[in-house]
Design a protein around this motif. Structure first.
Motif, PDB file in Angstrom:
ATOM      1  N   GLU A 244       0.834  -1.206   0.000  1.00  0.00           N
ATOM      2  CA  GLU A 244       0.000   0.000   0.000  1.00  0.00           C
ATOM      3  C   GLU A 244       0.869   1.258   0.000  1.00  0.00           C
ATOM      4  N   THR A 245       1.944   1.240   0.767  1.00  0.00           N
ATOM      5  CA  THR A 245       2.877   2.368   0.810  1.00  0.00           C
ATOM      6  C   THR A 245       3.509   2.598  -0.567  1.00  0.00           C
ATOM      7  N   ALA A 246       3.924   1.507  -1.219  1.00  0.00           N
ATOM      8  CA  ALA A 246       4.546   1.613  -2.539  1.00  0.00           C
ATOM      9  C   ALA A 246       3.556   2.151  -3.573  1.00  0.00           C
ATOM     10  N   GLU A 247       2.327   1.675  -3.527  1.00  0.00           N
ATOM     11  CA  GLU A 247       1.310   2.158  -4.477  1.00  0.00           C
ATOM     12  C   GLU A 247       1.035   3.644  -4.278  1.00  0.00           C
ATOM     13  N   LYS A 248       0.920   4.064  -3.029  1.00  0.00           N
ATOM     14  CA  LYS A 248       0.668   5.481  -2.735  1.00  0.00           C
ATOM     15  C   LYS A 248       1.840   6.333  -3.231  1.00  0.00           C
ATOM     16  N   ALA A 249       3.055   5.878  -2.973  1.00  0.00           N
ATOM     17  CA  ALA A 249       4.242   6.617  -3.416  1.00  0.00           C
ATOM     18  C   ALA A 249       4.303   6.685  -4.939  1.00  0.00           C
ATOM     19  N   ALA A 250       3.937   5.597  -5.612  1.00  0.00           N
ATOM     20  CA  ALA A 250       3.939   5.588  -7.079  1.00  0.00           C
ATOM     21  C   ALA A 250       2.942   6.607  -7.623  1.00  0.00           C
ATOM     22  N   LYS A 251       1.760   6.664  -7.049  1.00  0.00           N
ATOM     23  CA  LYS A 251       0.757   7.637  -7.503  1.00  0.00           C
ATOM     24  C   LYS A 251       1.248   9.064  -7.310  1.00  0.00           C
ATOM     25  N   GLU A 252       1.891   9.326  -6.183  1.00  0.00           N
ATOM     26  CA  GLU A 252       2.446  10.659  -5.932  1.00  0.00           C
ATOM     27  C   GLU A 252       3.589  10.958  -6.897  1.00  0.00           C
ATOM     28  N   LEU A 253       4.423   9.944  -7.164  1.00  0.00           N
ATOM     29  CA  LEU A 253       5.528  10.115  -8.107  1.00  0.00           C
ATOM     30  C   LEU A 253       5.006  10.450  -9.492  1.00  0.00           C
TER      31      LEU A 253
ATOM     32  N   GLY B 113      12.214  13.151 -22.981  1.00  0.00           N
ATOM     33  CA  GLY B 113      13.179  12.099 -23.240  1.00  0.00           C
ATOM     34  C   GLY B 113      13.031  10.850 -22.404  1.00  0.00           C
ATOM     35  N   VAL B 114      11.898  10.705 -21.752  1.00  0.00           N
ATOM     36  CA  VAL B 114      11.695   9.532 -20.900  1.00  0.00           C
ATOM     37  C   VAL B 114      10.250   9.076 -20.970  1.00  0.00           C
ATOM     38  N   ARG B 115      10.070   7.781 -20.955  1.00  0.00           N
ATOM     39  CA  ARG B 115       8.753   7.166 -20.809  1.00  0.00           C
ATOM     40  C   ARG B 115       8.899   6.200 -19.649  1.00  0.00           C
ATOM     41  N   TYR B 116       7.904   6.152 -18.770  1.00  0.00           N
ATOM     42  CA  TYR B 116       8.076   5.435 -17.506  1.00  0.00           C
ATOM     43  C   TYR B 116       6.748   4.855 -17.082  1.00  0.00           C
ATOM     44  N   SER B 117       6.789   3.656 -16.521  1.00  0.00           N
ATOM     45  CA  SER B 117       5.562   2.982 -16.120  1.00  0.00           C
ATOM     46  C   SER B 117       5.815   2.049 -14.938  1.00  0.00           C
ATOM     47  N   TRP B 118       4.834   1.941 -14.069  1.00  0.00           N
ATOM     48  CA  TRP B 118       4.819   0.925 -13.018  1.00  0.00           C
ATOM     49  C   TRP B 118       3.564   0.088 -13.237  1.00  0.00           C
TER      50      TRP B 118
ATOM     51  N   PRO C 159      16.140  12.312 -17.039  1.00  0.00           N
ATOM     52  CA  PRO C 159      15.603  13.485 -16.362  1.00  0.00           C
ATOM     53  C   PRO C 159      14.916  13.160 -15.043  1.00  0.00           C
ATOM     54  N   LEU C 160      14.530  11.914 -14.842  1.00  0.00           N
ATOM     55  CA  LEU C 160      13.885  11.543 -13.580  1.00  0.00           C
ATOM     56  C   LEU C 160      14.848  11.654 -12.405  1.00  0.00           C
ATOM     57  N   LEU C 161      16.128  11.443 -12.660  1.00  0.00           N
ATOM     58  CA  LEU C 161      17.116  11.449 -11.577  1.00  0.00           C
ATOM     59  C   LEU C 161      17.223  12.792 -10.872  1.00  0.00           C
ATOM     60  N   THR C 162      16.809  13.862 -11.532  1.00  0.00           N
ATOM     61  CA  THR C 162      16.893  15.195 -10.924  1.00  0.00           C
ATOM     62  C   THR C 162      15.645  15.547 -10.112  1.00  0.00           C
ATOM     63  N   MET C 163      14.645  14.688 -10.154  1.00  0.00           N
ATOM     64  CA  MET C 163      13.386  14.981  -9.471  1.00  0.00           C
ATOM     65  C   MET C 163      13.402  14.465  -8.030  1.00  0.00           C
ATOM     66  N   PRO C 164      13.179  15.334  -7.034  1.00  0.00           N
ATOM     67  CA  PRO C 164      13.143  14.893  -5.640  1.00  0.00           C
ATOM     68  C   PRO C 164      12.123  13.763  -5.393  1.00  0.00           C
ATOM     69  N   ALA C 165      10.969  13.831  -6.031  1.00  0.00           N
ATOM     70  CA  ALA C 165       9.950  12.789  -5.836  1.00  0.00           C
ATOM     71  C   ALA C 165      10.459  11.435  -6.321  1.00  0.00           C
ATOM     72  N   PHE C 166      11.205  11.426  -7.426  1.00  0.00           N
ATOM     73  CA  PHE C 166      11.773  10.176  -7.943  1.00  0.00           C
ATOM     74  C   PHE C 166      12.830   9.648  -6.980  1.00  0.00           C
ATOM     75  N   GLN C 167      13.715  10.515  -6.534  1.00  0.00           N
ATOM     76  CA  GLN C 167      14.774  10.112  -5.610  1.00  0.00           C
ATOM     77  C   GLN C 167      14.187   9.534  -4.328  1.00  0.00           C
ATOM     78  N   GLU C 168      13.173  10.182  -3.794  1.00  0.00           N
ATOM     79  CA  GLU C 168      12.531   9.716  -2.559  1.00  0.00           C
ATOM     80  C   GLU C 168      11.851   8.355  -2.760  1.00  0.00           C
ATOM     81  N   THR C 169      11.157   8.207  -3.874  1.00  0.00           N
ATOM     82  CA  THR C 169      10.472   6.942  -4.146  1.00  0.00           C
ATOM     83  C   THR C 169      11.476   5.815  -4.352  1.00  0.00           C
ATOM     84  N   MET C 170      12.537   6.065  -5.091  1.00  0.00           N
ATOM     85  CA  MET C 170      13.551   5.028  -5.314  1.00  0.00           C
ATOM     86  C   MET C 170      14.255   4.652  -4.016  1.00  0.00           C
TER      87      MET C 170
END
Length: 101
Positions: A16-25, A36-41, A63-74
């Motif tokens: 549930e935590t992972a799903e919520k984080a993915a939606k926020e991401l 320059g990126v296509r991304y899917s979960w 470009p995802l690597l520069t996003m705080p939301a991506f870094q936090e989720t990863m």
């Protein structure tokens, strides 16, 4: 261009935590609209295995690597949520319909 697939088996109590984080991401990605990126979960029928697919136009520039939301989720994914080592595989596109463009 490269396509990578990652399989992440999530701890049952963290799904549930992972799903919520993915939606926020993905909300953050939609807002930022990185180029320059296509991304899917996607979640597999076992309810715990997630498949992440990333298609980069330039392997040197994600470009995802520069996003705080991506870094936090990863960080959560790699350090808290997975129950097995993350599996990564390169994929070669043979054919697609509206999936990677």
């Amino acid at each position: 261009m490269s396509i990578r697939m990652f399989r992440a088996k999530i701890k049952e109590d963290k799904v549930e935590t992972a799903e919520k984080a993915a939606k926020e991401l993905f909300a953050a990605i939609e807002e930022a609209k990185p180029e320059g990126v296509r991304y899917s979960w996607c979640k597999l029928p076992d309810g715990q295995t997630f498949v992440l697919v990333v298609d980069l136009e330039d392997d040197e520039k994600n470009p995802l690597l520069t996003m705080p939301a991506f870094q936090e989720t990863m960080n959560g994914l790699k350090n808290e949520w997975i129950s097995e080592p993350l599996q990564a595989e390169m994929m070669t596109q043979v054919g697609t319909y509206r999936l990677f463009y």
